[in-house]
Design a protein around this motif. Structure first.
Motif, PDB file in Angstrom:
ATOM      1  N   ASP A 174      -9.630   4.105  16.061  1.00  0.00           N
ATOM      2  CA  ASP A 174      -9.826   4.591  14.698  1.00  0.00           C
ATOM      3  C   ASP A 174      -9.402   3.502  13.710  1.00  0.00           C
ATOM      4  N   ALA A 175     -10.356   3.032  12.892  1.00  0.00           N
ATOM      5  CA  ALA A 175     -10.068   1.987  11.912  1.00  0.00           C
ATOM      6  C   ALA A 175     -10.258   2.501  10.495  1.00  0.00           C
ATOM      7  N   SER A 176      -9.980   3.790  10.291  1.00  0.00           N
ATOM      8  CA  SER A 176     -10.012   4.342   8.936  1.00  0.00           C
ATOM      9  C   SER A 176      -8.781   3.862   8.174  1.00  0.00           C
ATOM     10  N   GLY A 177      -8.829   3.998   6.853  1.00  0.00           N
ATOM     11  CA  GLY A 177      -7.750   3.487   6.012  1.00  0.00           C
ATOM     12  C   GLY A 177      -6.381   4.017   6.374  1.00  0.00           C
ATOM     13  N   SER A 178      -6.308   5.264   6.828  1.00  0.00           N
ATOM     14  CA  SER A 178      -5.008   5.862   7.157  1.00  0.00           C
ATOM     15  C   SER A 178      -4.383   5.239   8.396  1.00  0.00           C
ATOM     16  N   MET A 179      -5.173   4.459   9.143  1.00  0.00           N
ATOM     17  CA  MET A 179      -4.673   3.811  10.363  1.00  0.00           C
ATOM     18  C   MET A 179      -4.181   2.391  10.115  1.00  0.00           C
ATOM     19  N   ARG A 180      -4.376   1.890   8.909  1.00  0.00           N
ATOM     20  CA  ARG A 180      -4.025   0.506   8.619  1.00  0.00           C
ATOM     21  C   ARG A 180      -2.570   0.193   8.994  1.00  0.00           C
ATOM     22  N   GLU A 181      -1.670   1.094   8.659  1.00  0.00           N
ATOM     23  CA  GLU A 181      -0.250   0.872   8.952  1.00  0.00           C
ATOM     24  C   GLU A 181      -0.004   0.687  10.436  1.00  0.00           C
ATOM     25  N   TRP A 182      -0.706   1.466  11.277  1.00  0.00           N
ATOM     26  CA  TRP A 182      -0.446   1.435  12.715  1.00  0.00           C
ATOM     27  C   TRP A 182      -1.045   0.210  13.388  1.00  0.00           C
ATOM     28  N   PHE A 183      -1.911  -0.512  12.662  1.00  0.00           N
ATOM     29  CA  PHE A 183      -2.411  -1.796  13.148  1.00  0.00           C
ATOM     30  C   PHE A 183      -1.549  -2.954  12.651  1.00  0.00           C
ATOM     31  N   GLY A 184      -0.438  -2.652  11.970  1.00  0.00           N
ATOM     32  CA  GLY A 184       0.423  -3.707  11.444  1.00  0.00           C
ATOM     33  C   GLY A 184      -0.117  -4.357  10.188  1.00  0.00           C
ATOM     34  N   GLN A 185      -0.980  -3.641   9.461  1.00  0.00           N
ATOM     35  CA  GLN A 185      -1.641  -4.219   8.294  1.00  0.00           C
ATOM     36  C   GLN A 185      -1.105  -3.691   6.966  1.00  0.00           C
ATOM     37  N   SER A 186       0.011  -2.995   6.983  1.00  0.00           N
ATOM     38  CA  SER A 186       0.652  -2.544   5.746  1.00  0.00           C
ATOM     39  C   SER A 186       1.943  -3.323   5.541  1.00  0.00           C
ATOM     40  N   LEU A 187       2.311  -3.509   4.276  1.00  0.00           N
ATOM     41  CA  LEU A 187       3.543  -4.226   3.960  1.00  0.00           C
ATOM     42  C   LEU A 187       4.654  -3.240   3.632  1.00  0.00           C
ATOM     43  N   LYS A 188       5.835  -3.506   4.160  1.00  0.00           N
ATOM     44  CA  LYS A 188       7.015  -2.695   3.908  1.00  0.00           C
ATOM     45  C   LYS A 188       8.014  -3.514   3.094  1.00  0.00           C
ATOM     46  N   GLY A 189       8.752  -2.851   2.215  1.00  0.00           N
ATOM     47  CA  GLY A 189       9.770  -3.535   1.427  1.00  0.00           C
ATOM     48  C   GLY A 189       9.408  -3.582  -0.051  1.00  0.00           C
ATOM     49  N   SER A 190      10.171  -4.347  -0.823  1.00  0.00           N
ATOM     50  CA  SER A 190       9.930  -4.460  -2.268  1.00  0.00           C
ATOM     51  C   SER A 190      10.486  -5.786  -2.779  1.00  0.00           C
ATOM     52  N   PHE A 191      10.010  -6.177  -3.956  1.00  0.00           N
ATOM     53  CA  PHE A 191      10.493  -7.410  -4.575  1.00  0.00           C
ATOM     54  C   PHE A 191      11.774  -7.123  -5.360  1.00  0.00           C
ATOM     55  N   PRO A 192      12.832  -7.902  -5.177  1.00  0.00           N
ATOM     56  CA  PRO A 192      14.035  -7.731  -6.000  1.00  0.00           C
ATOM     57  C   PRO A 192      13.751  -8.177  -7.440  1.00  0.00           C
ATOM     58  N   PRO A 193      14.549  -7.703  -8.422  1.00  0.00           N
ATOM     59  CA  PRO A 193      14.288  -8.015  -9.840  1.00  0.00           C
ATOM     60  C   PRO A 193      14.162  -9.512 -10.121  1.00  0.00           C
ATOM     61  N   GLU A 194      15.022 -10.344  -9.509  1.00  0.00           N
ATOM     62  CA  GLU A 194      14.966 -11.781  -9.785  1.00  0.00           C
ATOM     63  C   GLU A 194      13.666 -12.394  -9.286  1.00  0.00           C
ATOM     64  N   ALA A 195      13.136 -11.874  -8.147  1.00  0.00           N
ATOM     65  CA  ALA A 195      11.874 -12.382  -7.632  1.00  0.00           C
ATOM     66  C   ALA A 195      10.716 -11.950  -8.532  1.00  0.00           C
ATOM     67  N   LEU A 196      10.772 -10.717  -9.030  1.00  0.00           N
ATOM     68  CA  LEU A 196       9.733 -10.249  -9.947  1.00  0.00           C
ATOM     69  C   LEU A 196       9.671 -11.100 -11.204  1.00  0.00           C
ATOM     70  N   ALA A 197      10.848 -11.429 -11.730  1.00  0.00           N
ATOM     71  CA  ALA A 197      10.897 -12.266 -12.928  1.00  0.00           C
ATOM     72  C   ALA A 197      10.290 -13.636 -12.645  1.00  0.00           C
ATOM     73  N   GLU A 198      10.616 -14.195 -11.504  1.00  0.00           N
ATOM     74  CA  GLU A 198      10.072 -15.503 -11.122  1.00  0.00           C
ATOM     75  C   GLU A 198       8.551 -15.432 -10.965  1.00  0.00           C
ATOM     76  N   TYR A 199       8.083 -14.373 -10.311  1.00  0.00           N
ATOM     77  CA  TYR A 199       6.649 -14.234 -10.065  1.00  0.00           C
ATOM     78  C   TYR A 199       5.882 -14.031 -11.371  1.00  0.00           C
ATOM     79  N   ARG A 200       6.509 -13.339 -12.338  1.00  0.00           N
ATOM     80  CA  ARG A 200       5.852 -13.158 -13.639  1.00  0.00           C
ATOM     81  C   ARG A 200       5.676 -14.508 -14.340  1.00  0.00           C
ATOM     82  N   GLN A 201       6.702 -15.327 -14.261  1.00  0.00           N
ATOM     83  CA  GLN A 201       6.614 -16.654 -14.891  1.00  0.00           C
ATOM     84  C   GLN A 201       5.496 -17.478 -14.264  1.00  0.00           C
ATOM     85  N   LYS A 202       5.298 -17.319 -12.977  1.00  0.00           N
ATOM     86  CA  LYS A 202       4.270 -18.087 -12.279  1.00  0.00           C
ATOM     87  C   LYS A 202       2.884 -17.435 -12.387  1.00  0.00           C
ATOM     88  N   GLY A 203       2.828 -16.222 -12.969  1.00  0.00           N
ATOM     89  CA  GLY A 203       1.556 -15.523 -13.086  1.00  0.00           C
ATOM     90  C   GLY A 203       1.134 -14.796 -11.828  1.00  0.00           C
TER      91      GLY A 203
END
Length: 343
Positions: free
Chosen positions: A54-83
């Motif tokens: 099954d390769a429907s969208g709901s299976m993406r996570e089980w194929f290892g194709q979803s990202l887990k985690g979040s950007f910390p505030p300092e990284a977000l600020a840096e990424y905004r500066q870089k666009g």
């Protein structure tokens, strides 16, 4: 009035049994069980096999194709500066968007990580097992299904037990993960490709969310009628539930589908509950196969409820008092106890 039949979870079933179903009928409990075994003799010949992922969208996570985690505030600020991160207005709502560079850097720094690919090792097991133990040509056909608009398939090819050990299964490449989950095109692919096969065994790995259940039921009834009439050879299909959010209700509907014939096309299993791969054959065996010279069945009060003096079949149906907590199969000088109490 008799209640519907219920299949005991695999992790409740004694290792000697392939499947156990119970159905209350008045003051009695009807029990049907099969012996865990691979097809034997002529029944082991002429099989073509397939595994469909099954390769429907709901299976993406089980194929290892979803990202887990979040950007910390300092990284977000840096990424905004870089666009690499920007804010988008959507119907009056502000939505934070990230470009590929942000995700790549987040993965490198450990802010994000890919979900675990649970499909690849599981599918390799099934593919290798079928190729080595059942397929007449020694190669199991592998496809992705529910791709693209939900009805597309991507054929990967036929793989031997040796080849599947290195087989990379991370989702479809020529089409995207699907917007829906249509099983019928995958079912038809196997049935039509192997129409001349003496027997077909096809596994469908899925989270159980199907958009075309009614169409599958209609096609299954037509297929069962064709098999019953001798117009085509037997086919067995097994839905295997994967992931932590399995919708088993539709899988159970197909498993219990009344085709109007004695032909049973569908079975279903939950991967996490399976004790061994031989369970996929739980509904392939029948009452005409004898597995022991004799056998007896006792209820939880020790009363004999069934006797097989001329041979124990691979599939058995019997009744015992509804209040029975378990039954015991006496065979080969041993007793195998099976609980029938579903928690």
């Amino acid at each position: 009035m008799a209640e519907s039949s219920r299949q005991l979870p695999s992790n409740m079933v004694a290792r000697e049994f392939g499947e156990v179903n119970i159905r209350p009928v008045g003051t009695q409990l009807e029990v049907t069980f099969t012996i865990a075994m691979e097809p034997q003799g002529v029944d082991a010949e002429g099989w073509q096999t397939g595994v469909a992922l099954d390769a429907s969208g709901s299976m993406r996570e089980w194929f290892g194709q979803s990202l887990k985690g979040s950007f910390p505030p300092e990284a977000l600020a840096e990424y905004r500066q870089k666009g690499w991160v920007y804010t988008k207005n959507d119907d009056g709502r502000s939505i934070t968007m990230a470009r590929p560079e942000a995700y790549e850097d987040g993965l490198r720094r450990g802010y994000l990580k890919n979900s675990e690919n649970i499909i690849q090792p599981l599918a390799r097991e099934f593919i290798g097992y079928l190729a080595e133990n059942l397929d007449a040509d020694g190669g199991t056909t592998v496809i992705y299904w529910a791709c693209g608009n939900g009805g597309a398939t991507e054929v990967l090819g036929d793989f031997t037990a040796q080849q599947c050990r290195e087989l990379v299964l991370e989702g479809p490449k020529s089409v995207k993960f699907g917007d829906g989950t249509q099983l019928l095109p995958a079912l038809k692919y196997f049935v039509e490709r192997f129409s001349d096969a003496a027997r077909g065994m096809y596994l469908f790995l899925t989270d159980g969310r199907l958009d075309d259940l009614d169409a599958i039921k209609r096609y299954t009834r037509e297929l069962a009628q064709a098999i019953a009439n001798g117009n085509r050879n037997p086919v067995k299909c097994v839905l295997v539930g994967v992931g932590s959010e399995i919708d088993a209700s539709q899988m159970e509907q197909l498993d219990d589908l009344d085709t109007g014939t004695d032909v049973d096309i569908w079975d279903h299993k939950i991967a996490q509950e399976m004790r061994s791969l031989v369970e996929i054959f739980a509904e392939v065996v029948d009452e005409n196969q004898l597995v022991a010279p004799m056998g007896r069945i006792f209820d939880s009060m020790g009363k004999q409820v069934k006797n097989f003096p001329d041979g124990l079949p691979a599939k058995v149906t019997f009744t015992m008092p509804r209040g029975s907590q378990f039954f015991e199969l006496e065979v080969g000088g041993e007793r195998i106890r099976q609980s029938v109490v579903m928690l």
